[in-house]
Design an enzyme around this catalytic site. Structure first.
Site, mmCIF file in Angstrom:
data_model
loop_
_atom_site.group_PDB
_atom_site.id
_atom_site.type_symbol
_atom_site.label_atom_id
_atom_site.label_comp_id
_atom_site.label_asym_id
_atom_site.label_seq_id
_atom_site.Cartn_x
_atom_site.Cartn_y
_atom_site.Cartn_z
ATOM 1 N N HIS A 22 0.815 -1.217 0.000
ATOM 2 C CA HIS A 22 0.000 0.000 0.000
ATOM 3 C C HIS A 22 0.853 1.273 0.000
ATOM 4 C CE1 HIS A 22 -3.823 -2.171 0.775
ATOM 5 N NE2 HIS A 22 -3.033 -3.015 1.401
ATOM 6 N N ASN B 264 -10.627 -3.256 2.003
ATOM 7 C CA ASN B 264 -10.234 -3.350 0.599
ATOM 8 C C ASN B 264 -11.488 -3.117 -0.236
ATOM 9 O OD1 ASN B 264 -7.492 -3.932 0.931
ATOM 10 N ND2 ASN B 264 -7.802 -6.149 0.917
HETATM 11 C C1 HEM Z 1 -3.471 -11.116 6.277
HETATM 12 C C2 HEM Z 1 -2.463 -10.499 6.726
HETATM 13 C C3 HEM Z 1 -2.133 -9.064 6.461
HETATM 14 C C4 HEM Z 1 -0.973 -8.504 6.810
HETATM 15 C C5 HEM Z 1 0.199 -9.201 7.525
HETATM 16 C C6 HEM Z 1 -1.008 -7.127 6.399
HETATM 17 C C7 HEM Z 1 0.036 -6.236 6.559
HETATM 18 C C8 HEM Z 1 0.019 -4.916 6.188
HETATM 19 C C9 HEM Z 1 1.117 -3.997 6.301
HETATM 20 C C10 HEM Z 1 2.500 -4.339 6.865
HETATM 21 C C11 HEM Z 1 0.717 -2.788 5.856
HETATM 22 C C12 HEM Z 1 1.558 -1.515 5.740
HETATM 23 C C13 HEM Z 1 1.402 -0.657 6.952
HETATM 24 C C14 HEM Z 1 2.306 0.567 6.881
HETATM 25 O O1 HEM Z 1 3.428 0.482 6.387
HETATM 26 O O2 HEM Z 1 1.860 1.649 7.321
HETATM 27 C C15 HEM Z 1 -0.663 -2.936 5.461
HETATM 28 C C16 HEM Z 1 -1.413 -1.919 4.973
HETATM 29 C C17 HEM Z 1 -2.757 -2.052 4.646
HETATM 30 N N1 HEM Z 1 -3.512 -3.215 4.698
HETATM 31 FE FE1 HEM Z 1 -2.872 -5.035 5.222
HETATM 32 N N2 HEM Z 1 -2.212 -6.860 5.810
HETATM 33 C C18 HEM Z 1 -2.945 -8.010 5.833
HETATM 34 C C19 HEM Z 1 -4.232 -8.166 5.352
HETATM 35 C C20 HEM Z 1 -5.061 -7.125 4.974
HETATM 36 C C21 HEM Z 1 -6.488 -7.253 4.726
HETATM 37 C C22 HEM Z 1 -7.325 -8.528 4.840
HETATM 38 C C23 HEM Z 1 -6.919 -6.023 4.397
HETATM 39 C C24 HEM Z 1 -8.325 -5.594 4.089
HETATM 40 C C25 HEM Z 1 -9.218 -5.624 5.070
HETATM 41 C C26 HEM Z 1 -5.798 -5.109 4.445
HETATM 42 C C27 HEM Z 1 -5.844 -3.765 4.181
HETATM 43 C C28 HEM Z 1 -4.789 -2.896 4.286
HETATM 44 C C29 HEM Z 1 -4.858 -1.478 3.963
HETATM 45 C C30 HEM Z 1 -6.079 -0.709 3.479
HETATM 46 C C31 HEM Z 1 -3.581 -0.950 4.184
HETATM 47 C C32 HEM Z 1 -3.148 0.499 3.953
HETATM 48 C C33 HEM Z 1 -3.458 1.314 5.194
HETATM 49 C C34 HEM Z 1 -3.250 2.793 4.933
HETATM 50 O O3 HEM Z 1 -3.876 3.333 4.008
HETATM 51 O O4 HEM Z 1 -2.476 3.432 5.658
HETATM 52 N N3 HEM Z 1 -4.683 -5.827 4.789
HETATM 53 N N4 HEM Z 1 -1.067 -4.231 5.673
#
Ligand code: HEM
Length: 276
Positions: free
Chosen positions: A76, A149
């Site tokens: 992201h 998402n």
């Molecule tokens: C299944 C394991 C998952 C892991 C380990 C994971 C891990 C991460 C990590 C490390 C980040 C970056 C955070 C940062 O650098 O600030 C991130 C961002 C994000 N993840 Fe996941 N994620 C997972 C699943 C999901 C799922 C299922 C969704 C949807 C519901 C999701 C939606 C998002 C979104 C929208 C962001 C961006 C947040 C922002 O705009 O600041 N992720 N995720």
């Protein structure tokens, strides 16, 4: 206030203004605020000696320098965000005691960020990818963060597989290609071994995948959440966002052409819609 006292305060203020302008009486400090008068010569063991690690001013300056660029997010990285508000129409007290979901008509400030997943910070908005939909609610009871998402299911069922999924979708290790694209060997290799990914792949490869605008896409909390009401009873809930403008996508051919002409297409659309 006595005239004499007022004059002294005025003089002090004038001096302060002058010294901030010309630097007089202002000390050079470390990041911790410790006054120092030299950050140009490191400590040495004697005139021709080695540099000493006990020189904390040197270490602080170099450590600060080494870390002054914020590294890119692993996922992201490419995104655009906007401030807005959330207004509840119907109290949700049956499900939750959270105040912001109980007071209809009250406006709660929010910050919403839309993103792609795989591409780096400067990659195109039109990538064939999932769109992130994260919302921060600034409520009276504290900040409530909800990530979502634009697709209701997910590639994996166990978070321990996430690093493997992302390493597979990111550019190939030997030549760092392709950027922000899932159509390459390491990704298909992963998918072929992960039957639970198939549903999400169908969404990602469909004509619905690439939004026309951040204003025209749905959001899904994906996970099932558990909310607790005033009586202590819990319910499982899902969060879905429905766009007032309807759900619209661009076709792959359109996406590729727009990417070439304006890789900031979604960011520009969001910016201009708010400006207008
Ligand atoms: C299944 C394991 C998952 C892991 C380990 C994971 C891990 C991460 C990590 C490390 C980040 C970056 C955070 C940062 O650098 O600030 C991130 C961002 C994000 N993840 Fe996941 N994620 C997972 C699943 C999901 C799922 C299922 C969704 C949807 C519901 C999701 C939606 C998002 C979104 C929208 C962001 C961006 C947040 C922002 O705009 O600041 N992720 N995720």
């Amino acid at each position: 206030m006595a005239t004499k006292e007022k004059k002294t305060i005025d003089k002090k203020l004038r001096n302060l203004q002058q010294s901030t302008q010309n630097g007089q009486d202002q000390m050079l400090t470390t990041n911790q605020g410790l006054k120092i008068n030299d950050n140009q010569n490191s400590l040495k063991s004697g005139e021709r000696g080695a540099t000493l690690l006990e020189d904390f001013i040197l270490r602080e300056k170099i450590t600060h320098f080494d870390h002054e660029r914020i590294p890119e997010r692993i996922v992201h990285a490419r995104g655009s965000a906007a401030h807005g508000h959330f207004e509840l129409y119907e109290p949700m007290s049956k499900y939750t005691k959270a105040k912001f979901l109980n007071q209809a008509g009250v406006k709660v400030p929010v910050f919403v960020r839309f993103s792609t997943v795989a591409g780096s910070r400067g990659s195109t908005d039109l990538a064939r990818d999932v769109r992130g939909f994260s919302v921060k609610f600034y409520t009276d009871e504290g900040n409530y963060d909800l990530v979502g998402n634009n697709m209701p299911v997910f590639f994996i069922q166990d978070a321990i597989k996430f690093p493997d999924l992302i390493h597979a979708v990111k550019p190939e290790p030997h030549h760092e290609m392709p950027q922000a694209a899932s159509a390459h060997d390491t990704f298909w290799d992963f998918i072929s071994l992960m039957p639970e990914s198939m549903h999400m792949i169908m969404w990602a490869m469909s004509d619905r995948a690439i939004p026309r605008s951040y204003r025209m896409m749905e959001g899904f909390g994906v996970h099932t959440f558990r909310l607790i009401n005033e009586a202590g009873r819990s319910h499982f809930v899902k969060f879905h966002w429905k766009p007032l403008l309807g759900v619209h996508a661009v076709s792959w051919d359109e996406a590729q052409k727009i990417s070439g002409k304006d890789p900031d297409f979604h960011r520009r659309d969001l910016w201009e819609a708010i400006e207008n």
